[in-house]
Motif scaffolding. Structure first.
Motif, PDB file in Angstrom:
ATOM      1  N   LYS A 136      -5.193  10.938  -4.372  1.00  0.00           N
ATOM      2  CA  LYS A 136      -4.891  12.198  -4.951  1.00  0.00           C
ATOM      3  C   LYS A 136      -5.447  12.501  -6.160  1.00  0.00           C
ATOM      4  O   LYS A 136      -5.434  13.957  -6.560  1.00  0.00           O
ATOM      5  CB  LYS A 136      -3.388  12.348  -4.830  1.00  0.00           C
ATOM      6  N   GLY A 137      -5.859  11.593  -6.912  1.00  0.00           N
ATOM      7  CA  GLY A 137      -6.680  11.847  -8.270  1.00  0.00           C
ATOM      8  C   GLY A 137      -8.103  12.127  -8.082  1.00  0.00           C
ATOM      9  O   GLY A 137      -8.427  13.079  -7.988  1.00  0.00           O
ATOM     10  N   LYS A 138      -8.838  11.131  -8.090  1.00  0.00           N
ATOM     11  CA  LYS A 138     -10.364  10.890  -8.130  1.00  0.00           C
ATOM     12  C   LYS A 138     -10.870  11.895  -7.114  1.00  0.00           C
ATOM     13  O   LYS A 138     -11.860  12.529  -7.276  1.00  0.00           O
ATOM     14  CB  LYS A 138     -10.814   9.480  -8.388  1.00  0.00           C
ATOM     15  N   TRP A 139     -10.278  11.534  -5.810  1.00  0.00           N
ATOM     16  CA  TRP A 139     -10.976  12.196  -4.826  1.00  0.00           C
ATOM     17  C   TRP A 139     -10.316  13.740  -4.500  1.00  0.00           C
ATOM     18  O   TRP A 139     -11.005  14.377  -3.654  1.00  0.00           O
ATOM     19  CB  TRP A 139     -10.534  11.443  -3.395  1.00  0.00           C
ATOM     20  N   ASN A 140      -9.155  14.000  -4.956  1.00  0.00           N
ATOM     21  CA  ASN A 140      -8.652  15.333  -5.037  1.00  0.00           C
ATOM     22  C   ASN A 140      -8.281  15.778  -3.720  1.00  0.00           C
ATOM     23  O   ASN A 140      -8.499  16.740  -3.122  1.00  0.00           O
ATOM     24  CB  ASN A 140      -9.672  16.198  -5.675  1.00  0.00           C
ATOM     25  N   PHE A 141      -7.811  14.693  -2.896  1.00  0.00           N
ATOM     26  CA  PHE A 141      -7.200  14.796  -1.436  1.00  0.00           C
ATOM     27  C   PHE A 141      -6.023  15.687  -1.481  1.00  0.00           C
ATOM     28  O   PHE A 141      -5.098  15.568  -2.204  1.00  0.00           O
ATOM     29  CB  PHE A 141      -6.961  13.483  -0.914  1.00  0.00           C
ATOM     30  N   SER A 151       3.501   8.587  -0.956  1.00  0.00           N
ATOM     31  CA  SER A 151       3.507   8.680   0.168  1.00  0.00           C
ATOM     32  C   SER A 151       4.547  10.192   0.401  1.00  0.00           C
ATOM     33  O   SER A 151       5.627  10.183  -0.135  1.00  0.00           O
ATOM     34  CB  SER A 151       4.285   7.535   0.672  1.00  0.00           C
ATOM     35  N   ASP A 152       4.054  10.862   1.274  1.00  0.00           N
ATOM     36  CA  ASP A 152       4.583  12.355   1.243  1.00  0.00           C
ATOM     37  C   ASP A 152       5.757  12.219   2.604  1.00  0.00           C
ATOM     38  O   ASP A 152       6.797  12.984   2.622  1.00  0.00           O
ATOM     39  CB  ASP A 152       3.671  13.322   1.693  1.00  0.00           C
ATOM     40  N   LEU A 153       5.276  11.563   3.560  1.00  0.00           N
ATOM     41  CA  LEU A 153       6.016  11.540   5.195  1.00  0.00           C
ATOM     42  C   LEU A 153       6.587  10.460   5.234  1.00  0.00           C
ATOM     43  O   LEU A 153       5.716   9.311   5.250  1.00  0.00           O
ATOM     44  CB  LEU A 153       5.388  12.266   6.010  1.00  0.00           C
ATOM     45  N   ALA A 195       0.842  -1.304   0.118  1.00  0.00           N
ATOM     46  CA  ALA A 195       0.014   0.021  -0.154  1.00  0.00           C
ATOM     47  C   ALA A 195       0.860   1.204  -0.003  1.00  0.00           C
ATOM     48  O   ALA A 195       0.560   2.384  -0.707  1.00  0.00           O
ATOM     49  CB  ALA A 195      -0.918  -0.007   1.105  1.00  0.00           C
ATOM     50  N   THR A 196       1.956   1.220   0.607  1.00  0.00           N
ATOM     51  CA  THR A 196       2.999   2.379   0.600  1.00  0.00           C
ATOM     52  C   THR A 196       3.553   2.637  -0.526  1.00  0.00           C
ATOM     53  O   THR A 196       3.780   3.827  -0.813  1.00  0.00           O
ATOM     54  CB  THR A 196       3.934   1.832   1.820  1.00  0.00           C
ATOM     55  N   GLY A 197       3.553   1.766  -1.402  1.00  0.00           N
ATOM     56  CA  GLY A 197       4.171   2.164  -2.660  1.00  0.00           C
ATOM     57  C   GLY A 197       3.217   1.892  -3.895  1.00  0.00           C
ATOM     58  O   GLY A 197       3.407   1.754  -4.919  1.00  0.00           O
ATOM     59  N   ASN A 198       1.885   2.045  -3.499  1.00  0.00           N
ATOM     60  CA  ASN A 198       0.707   1.722  -4.239  1.00  0.00           C
ATOM     61  C   ASN A 198       0.365   2.912  -5.144  1.00  0.00           C
ATOM     62  O   ASN A 198      -0.662   3.511  -4.412  1.00  0.00           O
ATOM     63  CB  ASN A 198      -0.457   1.207  -3.498  1.00  0.00           C
ATOM     64  N   LYS A 199       0.670   3.122  -6.269  1.00  0.00           N
ATOM     65  CA  LYS A 199       0.260   4.468  -7.011  1.00  0.00           C
ATOM     66  C   LYS A 199      -1.251   4.484  -7.400  1.00  0.00           C
ATOM     67  O   LYS A 199      -2.035   5.415  -7.310  1.00  0.00           O
ATOM     68  CB  LYS A 199       1.099   4.252  -8.303  1.00  0.00           C
ATOM     69  N   PHE A 200      -1.799   3.341  -7.564  1.00  0.00           N
ATOM     70  CA  PHE A 200      -3.237   3.123  -8.064  1.00  0.00           C
ATOM     71  C   PHE A 200      -4.104   3.588  -6.714  1.00  0.00           C
ATOM     72  O   PHE A 200      -5.133   4.542  -6.782  1.00  0.00           O
ATOM     73  CB  PHE A 200      -3.640   1.600  -8.289  1.00  0.00           C
ATOM     74  N   LEU A 201      -3.563   3.365  -5.521  1.00  0.00           N
ATOM     75  CA  LEU A 201      -4.291   3.783  -4.411  1.00  0.00           C
ATOM     76  C   LEU A 201      -4.130   5.347  -4.114  1.00  0.00           C
ATOM     77  O   LEU A 201      -4.966   6.107  -3.818  1.00  0.00           O
ATOM     78  CB  LEU A 201      -4.082   2.977  -2.938  1.00  0.00           C
TER      79      LEU A 201
END
Ligand code: BGC
Length: 768
Positions: free
Chosen positions: A284-289, A324-326, A272-278
């Protein structure tokens, strides 16, 4: 504040104002615009190394109010902090302690950028509310929000400005110890609770000194760890991902949660930490988080162990590119990211985006205005363990209790002239009821059940332990040691039970038997407690079983024999008062299970919103030998207690379900009403529940899905008409492309006091 940081503020502020003058008056700038400008101007001043530093998070690693460490890894980390290579620290706590580390960041580094201080404020800081699963059993969103507010106010007074909560992982597996941290098995209830917790922690104004940034975790799928085994692989289908796992995260994102945490698991073979799809495509894509994503503890580095990244450098690359930002405690970004950018393997714009997200939250928290705003020792003293906070967690604790069974109205207990035998080591426990995940709290500070019961002086209370449950007591040891042999105190407990009018027996799990890394395969009553229960019941049938547990337990024997069962989870600081007030009828319980209780481990995963299958029930019921239908040959399909179940001291009657018509346009709202009456002898509250079933759809739908609930309070004999409205949001689902769709067709709607509903109607959606 150092000279350099003062200079920086002047420079950046002047840049902002000259910019704003050119475009429009500064007054018309929104707070968001102004923060964006500040972040941009700060980014321009930062070296690549300093940017990478903002993406690095370390655990508190030395006595922060003493001298800094002088050798080893700790010294290295300390030097990183002093050199501006740390953007965040976790688990440093206390106004004085946080001030000490903040001072280094603000006064000793080139740019003086304050730290964001993270902490696992999971169900309270010092004053503890019930474990999150228990709170979920209240179905009371206002109370849950309030509980998060209390937790935030204490943590924020103690230096913390960011919590690693709420955990919004849906789970159908009580073997997984972390179910205690979540909102249960249902995505609708889970989403509502996610929103309540996020808004409770963050409030309306993040810069208020009593609110903190929240973090929805663990993104995503962690609750589906295979076989309930901690840190395991996850193998779920697309439809489950979109319709069950992701909705609470989406709800948190929509509620403005400032951060999300990666999960330890993989998904479709990608950690999950390296999961671009998620992270990039969905979050960050569809949900614009627009918040930031923190790794879980060392989860970047662990991509190597998963066999996904060849080395730490690869792991850093995969994680940052995925979104993953941090980096929490992998030291992967701080050692590898600069080189990766310099070599062209990672675009600097990815780093800029990550840093922008982190800095934005720091600005929103007001840390640039006053980096010590969360470090006020006077406030810390006044807020922590205040009476108001204890009153709030007591209220939450009472609301979290679920009455599973109450034959012949054994409960509530009479208040006078009775002899009550109180049995079970957990009854006098002051530590276990605090539950797991309570790092800041003081040990042995819960009001025990014994203490709570002692407040009722009209009866004679005789307490006997009967048997110790456990010996080990820290969260970091492998497993709580369970007493499986010592029955030396059985005899005195049995004698007390013999002489008593009624027995209250408190059994279950020690608080540290659930939580992280506490997966179990045998989820019955641990140790010799079952034997104790049977021995006590043999001499006195008037037994009230009070359960303490962080997960659904398997309690078939008790369910069959014991007349009254109270699910009291681990209720935090005020446990004993809450339990006693419920047992004595000063509070009429209204909690409902947020997770199904199985009959045996073999039924797991068992959940209410299952699929019909092609062979749902024995349609050849007149032929008992016909076996080719979806079932077990050794246990029935039903659970011991279903999702949504919970009794009251009073009773409720549901009738007159009414829909204004039977055919609706697909864009129309559907209004459903029904009548509920309090038919018993107590004032009571009921969580009324609405479920739907989409009978035919382009992907198979569950037999029931929760789509509404309302808490209703009724006086004795009182009736109320209750309305629910179904909109597209409730009627639709995600297809396998992740698109939310509503399809025409027939639906059933159910109303009742649990997922075993009592009223049913039908309607049809048509598209013109
Ligand atoms: C847990 C997270 C937690 C983190 C920091 C990890 O082991 O999975 O939920 O926030 O530690 O304490």
């Amino acid at each position: 504040m150092n000279i350099k940081s003062v200079l920086f503020y002047l420079v950046s502020l002047s840049m902002i104002f000259s910019c704003s003058e050119q475009k429009q008056s500064s007054a018309s700038y929104s707070k968001k615009d102004s923060i964006n400008k500040k972040v941009d101007s700060l980014l321009e001043l930062m070296t690549l190394e300093e940017k990478v530093g903002q993406m690095n998070q370390y655990n508190g690693f030395w006595d922060v109010t003493g001298p800094g460490p002088t050798d080893g890894n700790a010294k290295l980390k300390y030097d990183h902090l002093k050199n501006g290579l740390v953007g965040s620290m976790l688990s440093v706590r206390g106004a004085k302690e946080v001030r000490a580390v903040q001072k280094i960041a603000v006064e000793e580094t080139r740019l003086g950028i304050p730290l964001i201080i993270g902490f696992d404020v999971i169900h309270g800081y010092k004053t503890l509310s019930p474990i999150p699963l228990a709170e979920a059993a209240s179905w009371d969103l206002e109370a849950i929000k309030k509980s998060a507010e209390v937790a935030a106010s204490e943590a924020a007074a103690s230096g913390i400005n960011w919590t690693f909560g709420p955990m919004v992982d849906i789970s159908r597996d009580p073997r997984w110890g972390r179910v205690m941290e979540g909102g249960g098995e249902d995505p609708y209830l889970g989403s509502a609770i996610a929103k309540a917790r996020v808004t409770g922690f963050q409030g309306d104004d993040l810069s208020s000194p009593s609110t903190i940034a929240a973090c929805a975790k663990h993104f995503a799928g962690y609750g589906f760890s295979e076989a309930g085994k901690e840190y395991n692989t996850v193998d779920i289908g697309t439809s489950t991902l979109y319709n069950i796992v992701l909705p609470p995260f989406k709800a948190a994102s929509d509620a403005g949660v400032k951060s999300m945490m990666n999960a330890f698991n993989d998904l479709n073979g990608v950690p999950a930490t390296g999961n671009k799809f998620l992270l990039r495509d969905i979050l960050k894509g569809k949900w614009n988080f627009n918040g930031f994503v923190v790794s879980d503890w060392a989860s970047i580095k662990e991509m190597e162990t998963w066999g996904y990244a060849k080395n730490k450098k690869d792991a850093a690359k995969f994680a940052v590119i995925a979104g993953s930002d941090l980096d929490m405690e992998s030291s992967a970004y701080v050692t590898e990211l600069k080189t990766l950018v310099e070599e062209g393997a990672v675009d600097e714009s990815i780093v800029d985006d990550a840093v922008r997200r982190i800095l934005t939250v720091k600005f929103e928290l007001g840390l640039f205005d006053d980096p010590y705003r969360y470090c006020d020792e006077a406030r810390e003293k006044a807020v922590i363990n205040s009476k108001a906070n204890h009153d709030a967690v007591l209220d939450m604790a009472k609301k979290s209790i679920v009455l599973l069974k109450n034959d012949n109205q054994l409960l509530p207990l009479e208040k006078n002239g009775q002899t009550i035998a109180l049995i079970g080591a957990l009854a006098s426990e002051k530590n276990s009821p605090l539950g797991s995940w309570r790092i800041a709290s003081d040990d042995n500070t819960a009001v025990s059940v014994l203490e709570g019961m002692q407040n009722y002086k009209g009866n004679t209370l005789v307490f006997k332990k009967g048997a110790d449950v456990s010996i080990g007591k820290t969260i970091f040891t492998e497993e709580v040691k369970i007493n499986t042999t010592d029955k030396s105190e059985f005899k005195s407990a049995i004698n007390a039970a013999k002489k008593a009018d009624k027995v209250v027996i408190v059994l279950g799990e020690h608080g540290f038997q659930s939580g992280e890394a506490r997966s179990r395969t045998d989820i019955g009553l641990p140790g010799i407690q079952q034997e104790l229960l049977e021995a006590v019941y043999a001499v006195n049938k008037n037994v009230v079983l009070v359960l303490n547990n962080g997960r659904p337990l398997i309690i078939n024997w008790a369910s069959k024999h014991i007349p009254a069962i109270v699910e009291a989870w681990q209720l935090g600081s005020q446990t004993g008062n809450a339990v006693a007030q419920v047992l004595y009828g000063d509070y009429n319980p209204s909690g409902k299970l947020p997770m199904t209780f199985p009959r045996n481990v073999g039924q797991i995963p068992i959940y209410y919103n299952y699929k019909n299958t092609g062979r749902p029930v024995n349609e050849q019921a007149d032929n008992p030998d016909f076996v080719f239908w979806s079932h077990y040959s050794d246990v029935e399909n039903t659970p011991l207690y279903p999702f949504g179940h919970g009794l009251s001291y009073t009773s409720f009657e549901y009738k007159n379900i009414n829909l204004s018509k039977t055919v609706y346009d697909i864009n129309e709202n559907i209004n459903i009403s029904f009548k509920i009456t309090n038919t018993g002898d107590f004032i009571g509250k009921e969580v009324t529940q609405l479920y739907i079933r989409d009978l035919h759809a382009s992907i198979t739908r569950p037999v029931k899905e929760l789509k509404g609930f309302k808490l209703v309070e009724l006086n004795i004999g009182e009736s109320k008409s209750i309305n629910f409205t179904l909109t597209k949001k409730e009627l639709g689902f995600y297809n396998n492309q992740g698109e939310f769709i509503v399809e025409p067709g027939e639906f059933e709607v159910f109303i009742g006091g649990s997922s075993i509903t009592s009223l049913k109607e039908k309607f049809e959606l048509v598209s013109k």
